[in-house]
Scaffold this motif. Structure first.
Motif, short mmCIF file in Angstrom:
data_model
loop_
_atom_site.label_atom_id
_atom_site.label_comp_id
_atom_site.label_asym_id
_atom_site.label_seq_id
_atom_site.Cartn_x
_atom_site.Cartn_y
_atom_site.Cartn_z
N PRO A 14 0.80 -1.23 0.00
CA PRO A 14 0.00 0.00 0.00
C PRO A 14 0.83 1.28 0.00
N GLY A 15 1.97 1.26 0.70
CA GLY A 15 2.83 2.44 0.72
C GLY A 15 3.35 2.80 -0.66
N TYR A 16 3.76 1.79 -1.41
CA TYR A 16 4.24 2.03 -2.77
C TYR A 16 3.11 2.53 -3.67
N MET A 17 1.91 1.99 -3.47
CA MET A 17 0.76 2.41 -4.28
C MET A 17 0.43 3.89 -4.03
N LYS A 18 0.51 4.31 -2.77
CA LYS A 18 0.23 5.71 -2.45
C LYS A 18 1.27 6.64 -3.09
N ARG A 19 2.52 6.20 -3.06
CA ARG A 19 3.56 7.01 -3.69
C ARG A 19 3.35 7.10 -5.20
N ALA A 20 2.93 6.00 -5.81
CA ALA A 20 2.66 6.00 -7.25
C ALA A 20 1.49 6.92 -7.57
N ASP A 21 0.44 6.87 -6.73
CA ASP A 21 -0.73 7.75 -6.93
C ASP A 21 -0.34 9.22 -6.88
N ARG A 22 0.62 9.54 -6.00
CA ARG A 22 1.02 10.95 -5.84
C ARG A 22 2.02 11.41 -6.90
N SER A 23 2.49 10.46 -7.72
CA SER A 23 3.55 10.79 -8.67
C SER A 23 3.09 11.71 -9.81
N SER A 24 1.80 11.65 -10.16
CA SER A 24 1.26 12.55 -11.19
C SER A 24 -0.24 12.59 -11.09
N ALA A 25 -0.83 13.62 -11.70
CA ALA A 25 -2.28 13.79 -11.65
C ALA A 25 -3.00 12.68 -12.41
N ALA A 26 -2.32 12.11 -13.43
CA ALA A 26 -2.95 11.09 -14.27
C ALA A 26 -2.70 9.66 -13.76
N ALA A 27 -1.97 9.53 -12.66
CA ALA A 27 -1.56 8.20 -12.19
C ALA A 27 -2.75 7.29 -11.91
N ALA A 28 -3.82 7.85 -11.38
CA ALA A 28 -4.99 7.03 -11.00
C ALA A 28 -5.59 6.30 -12.19
N HIS A 29 -5.38 6.86 -13.40
CA HIS A 29 -5.96 6.25 -14.60
C HIS A 29 -4.93 5.49 -15.42
N ASP A 30 -3.71 5.37 -14.92
CA ASP A 30 -2.66 4.67 -15.66
C ASP A 30 -2.96 3.17 -15.68
N PRO A 31 -3.04 2.55 -16.88
CA PRO A 31 -3.39 1.12 -16.96
C PRO A 31 -2.43 0.22 -16.19
N GLY A 32 -1.13 0.53 -16.25
CA GLY A 32 -0.15 -0.29 -15.55
C GLY A 32 -0.34 -0.25 -14.05
#
Length: 317
Positions: A14-32
């Protein structure tokens, strides 16, 4: 996600997922990222959440096929259980499918039709599993025919050999299933088929336990844990062996890990853990686990009378 899972550190995902979500505004919709979230939820036994994430990327050119295949696997086994368990084998019928999850089977079938890789061995094996999931003899025989074609093309196809073993277990032909699984156990491990190797070793371990060959069962489980320290089923099976040998404290320690790595989602593991806590005179822990099981499964049989009430009586002055 895979690395953390195999090293027994799923709680860090979960910690890595939160960091990925915060990495860019479009991250939440990134297919990967959606695919990774789906895998993480699947490994945490959160089938509904996993399907939601995977559904968001299933149309993507790069991630779509693997997302669809993972969704199919979840629909066919939402709780990561084997299709061939004793209850499943007893439901085998000669007529139309009587299984409860017919909607899941139809959803899996529909999803497979979306993928163009019809001749891909993984696709063909999953088509066989759709037939196997109906638990009708005619469909299982058809699945066996499909799988034999794959094995004739590739004698060392671990996914096909595992699926054949599943068919034989449902048909109550355990020696034939064991032969397929022994073939797998002699093959060199490869990470591309890691899940299939793991499931094959676990199935063989269960067969060994049923036959009283506890050393061989533990050997298979330790093989699983060598490559995946988060394998809840392997910890559970070693716990079963320890329990049968009346080593209740050791059994409890192994069930603890199974309970942890299944995110406390298996009431059966919770029952066994609480029972072994009771036998090991760890009454407070037994009560705690019983309450967690009953919170999610209020009608779970025997746990109230056989464990919870006895543990409470044992700590009263």
């Amino acid at each position: 996600v895979q690395l953390l899972r195999r090293s027994g550190r799923l709680e860090e995902v979960p910690g890595y997922m939160k960091r990925a979500d915060r990495s860019s505004a479009a991250a939440a919709h990134d297919p990967g990222l959606c695919f990774c979230k789906g895998l993480a939820e699947r490994y945490s036994n959160a089938a509904h959440e996993a399907l939601a994430h995977l559904n968001r990327c299933r149309k993507d050119r790069e991630w779509g096929p693997d997302a669809v295949y993972t969704m199919v696997e979840i629909y066919l086994s939402p709780e990561n259980e084997q299709l061939w368990d004793e209850e499943g084998a007893s439901m085998l019928s000669d007529g139309p499918s009587q299984v409860e999850n017919t909607d899941h089977i139809r959803a899996a079938e529909k999803l497979l039709c979306e993928v163009r890789r019809r001749q891909d061995p993984r696709h063909r094996v999953l088509e066989a599993y759709v037939l196997i999931a109906t638990k009708t003899k005619a469909n299982i025989d058809s699945a066996l025919g499909m799988l034999l074609e794959i094995v004739n093309d590739d004698h060392d196809s671990v996914p096909a050999l595992l699926a054949m073993a599943t068919c034989f277990m449902l048909l109550k032909q355990t020696p034939k299933a064991r032969n397929q699984l022994k073939r797998v156990s002699k093959l060199p491990f490869n990470s591309a088929e890691a899940d299939e190797f793991e499931r094959s070793w676990l199935m063989l371990a269960e067969i060994h336990i049923q036959g009283g060959k506890y050393d061989l069962a533990q050997e298979m489980c330790k093989k699983c844990l060598k490559y995946n320290k988060s394998c809840a089923k392997a910890w559970e099976l070693i716990g079963q062996v320890m329990e049968r040998e009346q080593s209740y404290l050791d059994a409890a320690e192994h069930y603890e890990r199974s309970w942890k790595f299944s995110s406390g989602s298996s009431p059966a593991v919770g029952f066994r853990l609480a029972f072994n806590y009771l036998k090991a005179k760890r009454f407070v822990e037994a009560i705690d686990v019983c309450q967690k099981v009953l919170k999610e499964h209020p009608a779970y049989p025997k746990i109230q009378k056989d464990i919870l009430d006895k543990a409470r009586m044992s700590i009263r002055p």
